[in-house]
Motif scaffolding. Structure first.
Motif, PDB file in Angstrom:
ATOM      1  N   ARG A  62       0.828  -1.199   0.000  1.00 17.14           N
ATOM      2  CA  ARG A  62       0.000   0.000   0.000  1.00 17.14           C
ATOM      3  C   ARG A  62       0.870   1.259   0.000  1.00 17.14           C
ATOM      4  O   ARG A  62       1.617   1.512   0.934  1.00 17.14           O
ATOM      5  CB  ARG A  62      -0.919   0.026   1.217  1.00 17.14           C
ATOM      6  N   LYS A  63       0.767   2.030  -1.071  1.00 18.39           N
ATOM      7  CA  LYS A  63       1.433   3.332  -1.189  1.00 18.39           C
ATOM      8  C   LYS A  63       0.436   4.402  -1.611  1.00 18.39           C
ATOM      9  O   LYS A  63       0.207   5.359  -0.905  1.00 18.39           O
ATOM     10  CB  LYS A  63       2.612   3.265  -2.157  1.00 18.39           C
ATOM     11  N   THR A  64      -0.159   4.216  -2.786  1.00 15.69           N
ATOM     12  CA  THR A  64      -1.202   5.159  -3.216  1.00 15.69           C
ATOM     13  C   THR A  64      -2.508   4.888  -2.477  1.00 15.69           C
ATOM     14  O   THR A  64      -3.353   5.779  -2.345  1.00 15.69           O
ATOM     15  CB  THR A  64      -1.477   5.023  -4.729  1.00 15.69           C
ATOM     16  N   GLY A  65      -2.691   3.663  -2.023  1.00 13.65           N
ATOM     17  CA  GLY A  65      -3.940   3.269  -1.376  1.00 13.65           C
ATOM     18  C   GLY A  65      -5.020   2.871  -2.364  1.00 13.65           C
ATOM     19  O   GLY A  65      -6.148   2.586  -1.961  1.00 13.65           O
ATOM     20  N   ASN A  66      -4.680   2.800  -3.659  1.00 17.14           N
ATOM     21  CA  ASN A  66      -5.667   2.494  -4.698  1.00 17.14           C
ATOM     22  C   ASN A  66      -5.637   1.012  -5.044  1.00 17.14           C
ATOM     23  O   ASN A  66      -4.569   0.437  -5.271  1.00 17.14           O
ATOM     24  CB  ASN A  66      -5.389   3.297  -5.966  1.00 17.14           C
ATOM     25  N   ILE A  67      -6.825   0.410  -5.112  1.00 17.31           N
ATOM     26  CA  ILE A  67      -6.940  -1.007  -5.460  1.00 17.31           C
ATOM     27  C   ILE A  67      -8.042  -1.167  -6.491  1.00 17.31           C
ATOM     28  O   ILE A  67      -9.100  -0.542  -6.396  1.00 17.31           O
ATOM     29  CB  ILE A  67      -7.201  -1.852  -4.192  1.00 17.31           C
ATOM     30  N   LEU A  68      -7.789  -1.996  -7.506  1.00 14.95           N
ATOM     31  CA  LEU A  68      -8.719  -2.192  -8.613  1.00 14.95           C
ATOM     32  C   LEU A  68      -9.084  -3.663  -8.724  1.00 14.95           C
ATOM     33  O   LEU A  68      -8.210  -4.530  -8.720  1.00 14.95           O
ATOM     34  CB  LEU A  68      -8.078  -1.728  -9.929  1.00 14.95           C
ATOM     35  N   ASP A  69     -10.385  -3.934  -8.830  1.00  9.47           N
ATOM     36  CA  ASP A  69     -10.882  -5.294  -9.071  1.00  9.47           C
ATOM     37  C   ASP A  69     -11.466  -5.341 -10.486  1.00  9.47           C
ATOM     38  O   ASP A  69     -12.471  -4.680 -10.775  1.00  9.47           O
ATOM     39  CB  ASP A  69     -11.954  -5.639  -8.034  1.00  9.47           C
ATOM     40  N   ILE A  70     -10.822  -6.107 -11.371  1.00  2.84           N
ATOM     41  CA  ILE A  70     -11.278  -6.237 -12.759  1.00  2.84           C
ATOM     42  C   ILE A  70     -12.210  -7.438 -12.859  1.00  2.84           C
ATOM     43  O   ILE A  70     -11.813  -8.576 -12.612  1.00  2.84           O
ATOM     44  CB  ILE A  70     -10.096  -6.413 -13.722  1.00  2.84           C
ATOM     45  N   GLY A  71     -13.472  -7.167 -13.209  1.00  9.75           N
ATOM     46  CA  GLY A  71     -14.495  -8.207 -13.191  1.00  9.75           C
ATOM     47  C   GLY A  71     -15.036  -8.378 -11.794  1.00  9.75           C
ATOM     48  O   GLY A  71     -15.155  -9.489 -11.280  1.00  9.75           O
ATOM     49  N   CYS A  72     -15.388  -7.254 -11.171  1.00 11.06           N
ATOM     50  CA  CYS A  72     -15.664  -7.230  -9.724  1.00 11.06           C
ATOM     51  C   CYS A  72     -17.048  -7.735  -9.344  1.00 11.06           C
ATOM     52  O   CYS A  72     -17.345  -7.847  -8.152  1.00 11.06           O
ATOM     53  CB  CYS A  72     -15.460  -5.821  -9.179  1.00 11.06           C
ATOM     54  N   GLY A  73     -17.910  -8.047 -10.330  1.00 16.92           N
ATOM     55  CA  GLY A  73     -19.238  -8.530  -9.993  1.00 16.92           C
ATOM     56  C   GLY A  73     -19.988  -7.517  -9.146  1.00 16.92           C
ATOM     57  O   GLY A  73     -20.048  -6.333  -9.474  1.00 16.92           O
ATOM     58  N   THR A 119      -6.124   6.124 -14.504  1.00 19.52           N
ATOM     59  CA  THR A 119      -4.810   6.726 -14.703  1.00 19.52           C
ATOM     60  C   THR A 119      -3.713   5.666 -14.700  1.00 19.52           C
ATOM     61  O   THR A 119      -3.663   4.813 -13.805  1.00 19.52           O
ATOM     62  CB  THR A 119      -4.524   7.739 -13.574  1.00 19.52           C
ATOM     63  N   PRO A 120      -2.825   5.681 -15.688  1.00 20.14           N
ATOM     64  CA  PRO A 120      -1.723   4.702 -15.723  1.00 20.14           C
ATOM     65  C   PRO A 120      -0.865   4.756 -14.456  1.00 20.14           C
ATOM     66  O   PRO A 120      -0.671   5.816 -13.867  1.00 20.14           O
ATOM     67  CB  PRO A 120      -0.913   5.126 -16.961  1.00 20.14           C
ATOM     68  N   GLU A 121      -0.389   3.599 -14.039  1.00 21.78           N
ATOM     69  CA  GLU A 121       0.523   3.444 -12.895  1.00 21.78           C
ATOM     70  C   GLU A 121      -0.044   4.041 -11.612  1.00 21.78           C
ATOM     71  O   GLU A 121       0.684   4.607 -10.790  1.00 21.78           O
ATOM     72  CB  GLU A 121       1.891   4.050 -13.218  1.00 21.78           C
ATOM     73  N   SER A 122      -1.365   3.907 -11.420  1.00 24.33           N
ATOM     74  CA  SER A 122      -2.001   4.532 -10.263  1.00 24.33           C
ATOM     75  C   SER A 122      -2.454   3.542  -9.198  1.00 24.33           C
ATOM     76  O   SER A 122      -2.917   3.958  -8.134  1.00 24.33           O
ATOM     77  CB  SER A 122      -3.209   5.362 -10.714  1.00 24.33           C
ATOM     78  N   PHE A 123      -2.302   2.232  -9.461  1.00 22.81           N
ATOM     79  CA  PHE A 123      -2.810   1.240  -8.517  1.00 22.81           C
ATOM     80  C   PHE A 123      -1.689   0.472  -7.831  1.00 22.81           C
ATOM     81  O   PHE A 123      -0.720   0.056  -8.465  1.00 22.81           O
ATOM     82  CB  PHE A 123      -3.745   0.256  -9.235  1.00 22.81           C
ATOM     83  N   ASP A 124      -1.857   0.292  -6.520  1.00 16.47           N
ATOM     84  CA  ASP A 124      -0.940  -0.558  -5.750  1.00 16.47           C
ATOM     85  C   ASP A 124      -1.204  -2.035  -6.036  1.00 16.47           C
ATOM     86  O   ASP A 124      -0.280  -2.848  -6.119  1.00 16.47           O
ATOM     87  CB  ASP A 124      -1.128  -0.337  -4.251  1.00 16.47           C
ATOM     88  N   LEU A 148      -1.699  -0.053 -15.859  1.00 15.85           N
ATOM     89  CA  LEU A 148      -2.387   0.624 -14.754  1.00 15.85           C
ATOM     90  C   LEU A 148      -1.689   0.433 -13.410  1.00 15.85           C
ATOM     91  O   LEU A 148      -1.881   1.228 -12.490  1.00 15.85           O
ATOM     92  CB  LEU A 148      -3.826   0.115 -14.647  1.00 15.85           C
ATOM     93  N   LEU A 149      -0.870  -0.613 -13.290  1.00 14.05           N
ATOM     94  CA  LEU A 149      -0.211  -0.940 -12.026  1.00 14.05           C
ATOM     95  C   LEU A 149       1.065  -0.119 -11.868  1.00 14.05           C
ATOM     96  O   LEU A 149       1.846   0.022 -12.813  1.00 14.05           O
ATOM     97  CB  LEU A 149       0.127  -2.426 -12.013  1.00 14.05           C
ATOM     98  N   ARG A 150       1.272   0.415 -10.670  1.00 12.61           N
ATOM     99  CA  ARG A 150       2.512   1.153 -10.429  1.00 12.61           C
ATOM    100  C   ARG A 150       3.680   0.191 -10.316  1.00 12.61           C
ATOM    101  O   ARG A 150       3.508  -1.006 -10.033  1.00 12.61           O
ATOM    102  CB  ARG A 150       2.406   1.981  -9.148  1.00 12.61           C
ATOM    103  N   GLU A 151       4.896   0.675 -10.532  1.00 11.63           N
ATOM    104  CA  GLU A 151       6.087  -0.151 -10.330  1.00 11.63           C
ATOM    105  C   GLU A 151       6.151  -0.600  -8.868  1.00 11.63           C
ATOM    106  O   GLU A 151       5.959   0.200  -7.949  1.00 11.63           O
ATOM    107  CB  GLU A 151       7.347   0.630 -10.694  1.00 11.63           C
ATOM    108  N   GLY A 152       6.407  -1.862  -8.672  1.00 11.75           N
ATOM    109  CA  GLY A 152       6.436  -2.416  -7.323  1.00 11.75           C
ATOM    110  C   GLY A 152       5.091  -2.886  -6.829  1.00 11.75           C
ATOM    111  O   GLY A 152       4.997  -3.493  -5.760  1.00 11.75           O
ATOM    112  N   GLY A 153       4.019  -2.602  -7.612  1.00  7.65           N
ATOM    113  CA  GLY A 153       2.688  -3.062  -7.247  1.00  7.65           C
ATOM    114  C   GLY A 153       2.478  -4.515  -7.629  1.00  7.65           C
ATOM    115  O   GLY A 153       3.311  -5.127  -8.304  1.00  7.65           O
ATOM    116  N   GLY A 154       1.349  -5.076  -7.200  1.00 12.96           N
ATOM    117  CA  GLY A 154       1.106  -6.491  -7.433  1.00 12.96           C
ATOM    118  C   GLY A 154      -0.254  -6.766  -8.046  1.00 12.96           C
ATOM    119  O   GLY A 154      -1.214  -6.025  -7.840  1.00 12.96           O
TER     120      GLY A 154
END
Length: 275
Positions: A62-73, A119-124, A148-154
């Motif tokens: 957690r750095k930006t605090g942003n999390i994305l669920d693709i196909g989140c139902g 935004t590109p590279e905005s998700f932890d 979309l994932l920041r460097e070091g994100g997962g």
């Protein structure tokens, strides 16, 4: 893949990836998802516990605090993430599910990943639960997620394991093999390969679980829903959750299934390396 000819399956001679050689038209997909497919509205309390465990695993990222669920139902995972203080974002093709997520305070985009305005590279963290097997272009999907994932994100992904014990046992009767619902069939090896070819580094891949429900439905002995409060799988999960000995046995079994790469589901965590 002669045995699976009726399901349109073929295997790449270079990388062993298994996929449907027949590509459904958009009208065929629209008809299938409109009439035969729906995201489950049942949110198991045991699944909630698993989501909390995932979020504990994601906390060091957690750095930006942003999390994305693709196909989140209907946004069950993101509900739990929001409770833990994450800025939650979802992507879902279903308008009905998207509207339901918005009512829960989730920032949503309804449509395909390639059209998403994030935004590109905005998700932890990006997660995608039982989605990649449905896609015509999994490479394009992972390129979009990587952007979309920041460097070091997962990125954490789950998908059926083609090399599961049940598929070896049931062969072409295994009803995970289901055109046009499932178009890509991953193993430990091919899941690792497709992620690494798209710029990710593998943190781990586990293949865990067995499914009484899938065994019965594949044999035509049951028409129970795969995710429901009364399914055989869910009732077994409740028994295991209440019994320490059974929980210990489950962990030993899952360790063995991961070692043999034969669990029902593949679960992988992949990192976008820092430059």
């Amino acid at each position: 893949m002669e045995r699976y000819r009726d399901s349109h399956l073929c295997q790449c001679s270079n990388c062993s990836f298994i996929f449907s050689k027949q590509v459904p038209s958009q009208s065929e997909l629209d008809e299938f998802y409109d009439t035969h497919y729906d995201r489950t509205s049942y949110f198991s309390p045991i699944t909630r516990k698993r989501y909390e465990e995932w979020l504990d695993m994601f906390e060091p990222f957690r750095k930006t605090g942003n999390i994305l669920d693709i196909g989140c139902g209907y946004g069950f995972f993101l509900e739990v993430a929001k409770e833990k203080g994450w800025n939650v974002f979802g992507l879902e093709v279903s308008e009905r599910a998207s509207e339901d997520c918005k009512s829960k305070g989730i920032t949503m985009f309804s449509g395909e990943l390639k059209d998403a305005p994030f935004t590109p590279e905005s998700f932890d963290i990006i997660i995608s639960i039982e989605v990649i097997e449905h896609l015509i272009d999994p490479d394009g999907f992972l390129k979009g997620a990587h952007k979309l994932l920041r460097e070091g994100g997962g990125m954490y992904v789950t998908t059926p394991n083609f090399n599961s014990y049940l598929r070896y046992k049931l062969k072409e009767k295994f009803d995970v093999i289901d055109y046009p619902n499932h178009l890509c069939y991953f193993t430990n090896k091919t899941l690792r390969k497709i992620f690494e070819e798209n710029g990710f580094k593998t943190k781990f891949i586990k293949t865990t679980g067995m499914s009484i429900t899938r065994s019965k439905t594949s044999k035509g002995k049951s028409n129970q829903e795969y995710v429901s409060e009364t399914s055989d799988d869910e009732m077994l999960r409740f028994k295991i959750e209440k019994n320490a000995l059974l929980r210990g046995m489950k962990h030993v079994l899952n360790a063995g299934l991961t070692g043999l790469k034969t669990g029902h589901n593949a679960k992988g965590f992949f990192i976008k390396p820092e430059k």
